[in-house]
Design an enzyme around this catalytic site. Structure first.
Site, PDB file in Angstrom:
ATOM      1  CD  GLN A 182      11.643 -15.006 -35.442  1.00 26.73           C
ATOM      2  OE1 GLN A 182      12.596 -15.430 -36.099  1.00 26.73           O
ATOM      3  NE2 GLN A 182      11.612 -15.084 -34.117  1.00 26.73           N
ATOM      4  CB  ALA A 203      19.584  -5.840 -32.456  1.00 22.83           C
ATOM      5  CB  CYS A 328       7.550 -26.209 -19.823  1.00 22.27           C
ATOM      6  SG  CYS A 328       7.430 -27.215 -18.361  1.00 22.27           S
TER       7      CYS A 328
HETATM    8  N1  PLP Z   1       7.863 -10.837 -32.101  1.00 21.38           N
HETATM    9  C1  PLP Z   1       8.298 -12.022 -32.578  1.00 21.38           C
HETATM   10  C2  PLP Z   1       7.677 -12.592 -33.819  1.00 21.38           C
HETATM   11  C3  PLP Z   1       9.328 -12.706 -31.925  1.00 21.38           C
HETATM   12  O1  PLP Z   1       9.766 -13.879 -32.409  1.00 21.38           O
HETATM   13  C4  PLP Z   1       9.884 -12.136 -30.750  1.00 21.38           C
HETATM   14  C5  PLP Z   1      10.949 -12.841 -30.002  1.00 21.38           C
HETATM   15  O2  PLP Z   1      10.945 -14.057 -29.875  1.00 21.38           O
HETATM   16  C6  PLP Z   1       9.395 -10.905 -30.304  1.00 21.38           C
HETATM   17  C7  PLP Z   1       8.385 -10.290 -31.003  1.00 21.38           C
HETATM   18  C8  PLP Z   1       9.945 -10.242 -29.067  1.00 21.38           C
HETATM   19  O3  PLP Z   1      11.221  -9.738 -29.284  1.00 21.38           O
HETATM   20  P1  PLP Z   1      12.092  -9.139 -28.072  1.00 21.38           P
HETATM   21  O4  PLP Z   1      12.743 -10.316 -27.458  1.00 21.38           O
HETATM   22  O5  PLP Z   1      13.069  -8.218 -28.701  1.00 21.38           O
HETATM   23  O6  PLP Z   1      11.170  -8.430 -27.180  1.00 21.38           O
END
Ligand code: PLP
Length: 402
Positions: A182, A203, A328
């Protein structure tokens, strides 16, 4: 098409036109395998390596330190499982430290490892979601092999002090992994400046394709691959490369980093306006997160006496996409593990909504959203027995005071 306001950019972002343009030739005609020696293979390989260079430049790494993955979940699993098994067999170190507010791709993996005999410390956070670095320091033991802490929390936007953590880890000879999913395009991410050993990104959080990520591994810090097979990615991640995803990732990260400071400042103004109006115009609301350090695109707000899921559905009906702090699961509405870790009152925890802004967000969108939120909350509270009870008790209290 119906006008929609998309305020769920932490969940995922739409693919930007420049990315579509960059990947198009690889979908249409450039279909060689990058491992092949012929022209078709070489053309694709060159684009794939260019994408690797773009990722490396964006995070200030060397190209050979970037491994393409299928997503951040794979990157996080690779570090936690792959690294640890290698380290355990070489040094016997079998303890990892992480936090209670990580994404499930780290938390569930750590719990899985725990079941198989790894010692795991899940650091708690305070009511603002902040970590105590003295507690982190004192949790490090002789057998600690790895610390894994995220850079920006996906539910609250809290920014964690990764540079300080990297320093503590280095002093104690412990490796440090960052989930920076993020953070890319939101705050500067410089692996050399931070001093981390591993960093994960994906990505689809910055207008690239879903199913395409990258993992930074400091040169010389490799252990075991998670996916074994062919010799791709210098034997660190087997499988024919996702060229389209990587080319898209390269273009998306290039643009995200280039636009980061201007776009973050723009979103901060919009986010602050959203929060100011909601807190002033809707009673019994509160921002959930660290008042002193949040990324500018996320706002998590609790609306007491109403269910987050009900707010989400009503806003969706009004053309606005947001998400809740509740997950949920099997018919039960559980407050999210992040909000629970912050020891937010359970009633309030169920009422939180995450607004996450992005490139398409305008000032008009924010004002429209605030109006719909005001209407929604007042409608939902008018049906809420909890709110009625609260008002009645308050009335009694003020009558008593008179
Ligand atoms: N780490 C964080 C902080 C995330 O917000 C997310 C996705 O929501 C992920 C990891 C996982 O990413 P991916 O969907 O590419 O596996």
């Amino acid at each position: 098409m119906e006008k929609r306001i998309y305020l769920d950019n932490s969940a995922t972002t739409p693919v930007r036109p420049e990315v579509l343009e960059a990947i198009y030739p690889f979908l249409k005609e450039l279909g060689g395998n990058p491992s092949s020696r012929h022209k078709e293979g070489r053309l694709v390989k060159a684009a794939f390596e260019k994408a690797r260079d773009s990722v490396a430049t964006a995070i200030n790494a060397e190209s050979k330190e970037v491994i393409f993955t299928s997503c951040a979940t794979e990157g996080n699993n690779t570090v936690l499982k792959g690294y640890l098994s290698g380290l355990r067999s070489r040094t016997g170190k079998n303890h990892i430290i992480t936090t209670a507010v990580e994404h499930p791709s780290v938390l569930s993996t750590a719990r899985e490892l725990e079941k198989k005999g790894t010692e795991v410390t899940f650091l708690p956070v305070d009511k603002f979601g902040r970590l105590n670095l003295d507690m982190l320091r004192s949790s490090i033991k002789e057998n600690t092999g790895l610390i894994s802490v995220m850079m920006v929390n996906n539910e609250t936007g809290n920014i964690y002090p990764v540079k300080e953590i990297a320093k503590i880890a280095a002093e104690k000879g412990v490796l440090f992994h960052i989930d920076a999913v993020q953070a890319i395009g939101k705050i500067p991410v410089d692996v050399k400046d931070i001093g981390c050993d591993f960093l994960t990104l994906t990505a689809h959080k910055f207008y690239g394709l879903k199913g395409s990520g990258a993992l930074y591994v400091k040169w010389g810090k490799w252990a075991s691959p998670l996916i074994t097979g062919g010799h791709q990615e210098r034997n660190r991640r087997a499988g024919t490369e996702n060229v389209v995803g990587a080319v898209g990732l390269g273009k998306a990260i290039e643009l995200a980093v280039k636009e980061q400071s201007e776009e973050s400042a723009r979103l901060k103004k919009l986010r602050d306006h959203l929060e100011k109006r909601i807190l002033e115009e809707v009673p019994y609301t509160r921002v959930v997160g660290d008042p002193g350090g949040r990324a500018s695109f996320i706002s998590n707000i609790s609306f007491r006496f109403v269910e987050g899921e009900a707010i989400l559905l009503k806003l969706d009906y009004d053309g606005i996409a947001v998400s809740t702090g509740s997950a949920c699961s099997s018919g039960n509405l559980e407050p999210s593990h992040v909000i629970s870790a912050m020891k937010v009152d359970p009633e309030e925890a169920h009422s939180s909504i995450r607004f996450s802004l992005g490139r398409s967000t305008t000032a008009e969108d924010i004002d429209y959203t605030v109006e719909r939120v005001k209407e929604t909350i007042s409608q939902l509270r008018s049906f809420s027995p909890v709110y009625d009870k609260f008002l009645l008790e308050n009335e009694k209290k003020s009558a008593w005071r008179v």
